[in-house]
Motif scaffolding. Structure first.
Motif, short mmCIF file in Angstrom:
data_model
loop_
_atom_site.label_atom_id
_atom_site.label_comp_id
_atom_site.label_asym_id
_atom_site.label_seq_id
_atom_site.Cartn_x
_atom_site.Cartn_y
_atom_site.Cartn_z
N LYS A 1 0.85 -1.12 0.18
CA LYS A 1 0.10 0.08 -0.07
C LYS A 1 0.76 1.33 -0.03
O LYS A 1 0.44 2.37 -0.35
N GLY A 2 2.04 1.11 0.38
CA GLY A 2 2.96 2.49 0.27
C GLY A 2 3.19 3.00 -0.93
O GLY A 2 3.52 4.18 -0.91
N ILE A 3 3.09 2.25 -1.86
CA ILE A 3 3.04 3.02 -3.37
C ILE A 3 1.80 4.10 -3.32
O ILE A 3 2.45 4.88 -4.14
N SER A 4 0.98 4.15 -2.50
CA SER A 4 0.32 5.35 -2.72
C SER A 4 1.04 6.72 -2.32
O SER A 4 0.67 7.75 -2.94
N LYS A 5 2.04 6.81 -1.53
CA LYS A 5 2.83 7.68 -1.23
C LYS A 5 3.19 8.47 -2.47
O LYS A 5 3.53 9.64 -2.80
N LEU A 6 3.84 7.58 -3.46
CA LEU A 6 4.37 7.71 -4.56
C LEU A 6 3.37 8.57 -5.34
O LEU A 6 3.57 9.66 -6.06
N PHE A 7 2.35 7.76 -5.49
CA PHE A 7 1.15 8.39 -6.43
C PHE A 7 0.95 9.77 -5.84
O PHE A 7 0.21 10.51 -6.65
N GLY A 8 0.63 9.93 -4.59
CA GLY A 8 0.01 11.19 -3.87
C GLY A 8 1.01 12.31 -4.48
O GLY A 8 0.57 13.44 -4.85
N ARG A 9 2.30 12.04 -4.50
CA ARG A 9 3.31 13.14 -4.91
C ARG A 9 3.11 13.26 -6.39
O ARG A 9 3.14 14.53 -6.89
N VAL A 10 2.76 12.53 -7.17
CA VAL A 10 2.38 12.63 -8.65
C VAL A 10 1.27 13.49 -8.84
O VAL A 10 1.08 14.60 -9.42
N LEU A 11 0.07 13.18 -8.10
CA LEU A 11 -1.17 13.82 -8.06
C LEU A 11 -0.99 15.46 -7.68
O LEU A 11 -2.01 16.29 -8.02
N SER A 12 -0.14 15.57 -6.96
CA SER A 12 0.00 16.95 -6.22
C SER A 12 0.95 17.93 -6.90
O SER A 12 1.14 18.96 -6.65
N ARG A 13 1.38 17.38 -8.31
CA ARG A 13 2.07 18.39 -9.01
C ARG A 13 1.39 19.28 -9.65
O ARG A 13 0.04 19.32 -9.79
N SER A 14 2.13 20.68 -9.75
CA SER A 14 1.55 21.92 -10.20
C SER A 14 0.69 21.90 -11.44
O SER A 14 -0.09 22.62 -11.72
N ASN A 15 1.35 21.17 -12.36
CA ASN A 15 0.45 20.71 -13.62
C ASN A 15 -0.16 19.51 -13.67
O ASN A 15 -0.73 19.24 -15.00
N VAL A 16 -0.99 19.09 -12.77
CA VAL A 16 -1.94 17.96 -12.44
C VAL A 16 -3.17 18.59 -11.81
O VAL A 16 -3.04 19.23 -10.58
N SER A 17 -4.39 18.45 -12.28
CA SER A 17 -5.55 19.11 -11.57
C SER A 17 -6.44 17.90 -11.27
O SER A 17 -6.53 17.08 -12.30
N CYS A 18 -6.93 17.70 -9.99
CA CYS A 18 -7.77 16.63 -9.64
C CYS A 18 -9.13 16.94 -9.50
O CYS A 18 -9.39 17.87 -8.81
N PHE A 19 -9.86 16.19 -10.12
CA PHE A 19 -11.50 16.12 -9.86
C PHE A 19 -12.06 14.66 -9.39
O PHE A 19 -12.32 14.13 -10.26
N PHE A 20 -12.00 14.84 -8.04
CA PHE A 20 -12.43 13.63 -7.38
C PHE A 20 -14.00 13.55 -7.18
O PHE A 20 -14.70 14.72 -6.93
N ASN A 21 -14.68 12.71 -6.97
CA ASN A 21 -15.97 12.48 -6.69
C ASN A 21 -16.72 13.17 -8.01
O ASN A 21 -17.83 13.68 -7.94
N VAL A 22 -15.99 12.89 -9.31
CA VAL A 22 -16.78 13.29 -10.44
C VAL A 22 -16.65 11.87 -11.38
O VAL A 22 -15.87 11.50 -11.53
N GLU A 23 -17.88 11.56 -11.77
CA GLU A 23 -17.86 10.48 -12.61
C GLU A 23 -18.13 10.66 -14.17
O GLU A 23 -19.16 11.52 -14.43
N VAL A 24 -17.08 10.36 -14.92
CA VAL A 24 -17.32 10.83 -16.40
C VAL A 24 -18.36 9.89 -16.79
O VAL A 24 -18.24 8.78 -16.73
N GLY A 25 -19.29 10.56 -17.90
CA GLY A 25 -20.38 9.60 -18.30
C GLY A 25 -21.54 10.26 -17.40
O GLY A 25 -22.82 9.89 -18.02
N GLN A 26 -21.71 10.76 -16.22
CA GLN A 26 -22.69 11.20 -15.78
C GLN A 26 -22.67 12.81 -15.24
O GLN A 26 -23.34 13.42 -15.88
N HIS A 27 -21.38 13.14 -14.76
CA HIS A 27 -21.17 14.51 -14.60
C HIS A 27 -20.61 15.23 -15.51
O HIS A 27 -20.71 16.66 -15.98
#
Length: 471
Positions: A92-118
């Motif tokens: 499960k520790g790989i999530s720390k690496l993934f977290g650093r990736v998703l926090s990059r300045s050129n990455v925008s996150c849209f969680f709780n959003v379903e593609v096909g519905q919203h």
């Protein structure tokens, strides 16, 4: 090394005997660049599990690239959060690496959003050069047996998601009142489930296993778990390391039957030696046990309104014999399967999106559809480990970059930043990465109070409430 882990030395020795280390020069790493005449690239990645995060990593390390990540849950990391066994904390520790990736300045996150519905794929393409679908395989392979839909018959995926606190399975109920549980299939997921059903609940008391699962397993009456496979042990899908870990479980007997072996066991082979010890082992009265069964094909799951037994067949030459196992709980661990995706071609037979190296293909003509890509299990099927997705994602990203360089990808008519306004109007409760960090910190704080790694929220309402803390 402690003596109880001595079998790992043999496992390692066997691996390097079969796969000797070959001397090679250090690889030359060349970071991709966008062409001077096309210095900007925007990509929408659907999903936030391993395949998606590896794709985001490969894309966002390139100058001029912006990535928008869309995930239908308020929480990222996919099966790392909801599929990896709670007692596999290092994995499960790989999530720390993934977290650093998703926090990059050129990455925008849209969680709780379903593609096909919203928001639709078409709308994403109005704001991005490309859409990369990496939302995984959310369905199950079926046995196609009579009685498969009876109460008490579930997929192992559902059980794993339940004990990991996935909000879509958190309210599921599993009948743990019987003495015996039967798992059909013998991959690593089957072994994960068997551990959860047989180990004392204290073995998970400091992990992130969901509270409702800890409470239910503490009341469990299950004493024996049968892991049943159609073929012999030579074809077993579990890894040697996971089998060895199963044999070391404290207070749990690992048992096998000599009549189930289809070959003479080799005492120098790590897997065979574990099975030989399991055959010799005499179950201790009062201890839980895991029984490995081989060469049994399921014929039917039996019962009136709920599961009462499973009938298996064994083919010995031309002679077929039947065996029935009484149980109230059947867990089908024969694999995950992708589900159809709105606005994308789909192959129901393989459970994948038709593709060529990650380029989505038109189902009728077999031509690549400009701007559409896929990665992960929805691309290749539910095979491999977490790290397999890194190679898979980089193949897809390489195809996408090649298409961008060659001018295949049209410039979107709208700015990538405008997608936030559209999403906000459709789904006011969407979360960005900061919102997820609030959930993450709240779960960890609950964990510290309980002496655990984290205490998960198991409902979307709880997650959203936590995301608003300190805001």
């Amino acid at each position: 090394m402690p003596t109880e882990y001595g079998d790992l030395l043999a496992i390692n020795a066997q691996y390097f005997k079969q796969s000797p280390i070959a001397e090679s020069a250090a690889p030359v790493v060349r970071r991709p660049r966008l062409p001077e005449d096309r210095p900007v690239l925007s990509v929408a990645v659907v999903g936030a599990g391993p395949a998606a995060c590896y794709a985001v990593d490969a894309l966002s390390e390139i100058g001029g690239v912006h990535v928008s990540v869309f995930e239908k849950l308020p929480t990222p990391f996919g099966l790392v959060r909801a599929g990896v066994a709670p007692d596999h904390a290092k994995t499960k520790g790989i999530s720390k690496l993934f977290g650093r990736v998703l926090s990059r300045s050129n990455v925008s996150c849209f969680f709780n959003v379903e593609v096909g519905q919203h928001v639709s794929i078409g709308e994403l393409l109005l704001h991005h050069h490309a859409v990369l679908w990496a939302a995984g395989a959310e369905g199950d392979r079926d046995l196609a047996l009579p009685g498969e839909a009876l109460a008490g018959s579930h997929s192992a995926r559902q059980f794993v998601a339940w004990y990991n606190g996935h909000p879509e399975q958190a309210r599921d109920v599993f009948d743990l009142s019987g003495r015996t549980a039967v798992i059909i299939g013998n991959g690593n997921v089957a072994l994960d489930v068997a551990r959860a059903l047989t180990q004392p609940v204290d073995a998970y008391s400091r992990t992130d296993m969901a509270d409702h699962a800890l409470q239910a397993l503490a009341r469990s009456a299950v004493e024996e778990v049968a892991i049943v496979a159609r073929r012999g042990p030579q074809h077993a899908a579990y890894s040697t390391g996971e089998l060895a870990a199963l044999a070391r479980l404290e207070g749990v007997d690992l048992i096998a039957h000599e009549q189930d072996m289809d070959h003479e066991l080799d005492p120098t082979d790590p897997r065979d030696s574990i099975l030989a010890a399991a055959i010799r082992r005499t179950p201790v009265v009062g201890r839980r046990r895991i029984v490995l069964r081989f060469g049994l094909s399921p014929l039917s799951i039996n019962g009136d309104s709920r599961v009462q037994s499973v009938t298996f067949a064994r083919l010995d030459g031309e002679r077929e014999s039947l065996e029935s196992m009484e149980t109230g709980l059947v867990l089908r661990a024969i694999g995950y399967k992708g589900k159809p995706v709105s606005q994308l071609p789909f192959d129901d037979g393989t459970g994948t999106i038709p593709n060529d190296g990650g380029r989505v293909l038109d189902g009728a003509q077999g031509h690549a559809i400009p701007g559409l890509y896929c990665s992960g299990w929805i691309k290749r099927g539910a095979t491999g480990v977490i790290g397999t997705n890194k190679i898979d994602a980089r193949e897809t990203v390489a195809a996408l970059l090649k298409d961008h360089r060659s001018g295949v990808l049209a410039d979107p008519p709208h700015e990538v930043g405008d997608i936030r306004e559209l999403v906000s109007a459709r789904q006011p409760e969407f979360l960005d990465f900061a919102g997820w960090r609030q959930i993450d910190e709240a779960e960890k704080a609950r964990g510290r109070e309980a002496g655990r790694s984290r205490v998960k929220f198991a409902s979307i309402d709880e997650m959203l409430a936590a995301s608003r803390l300190n805001v």
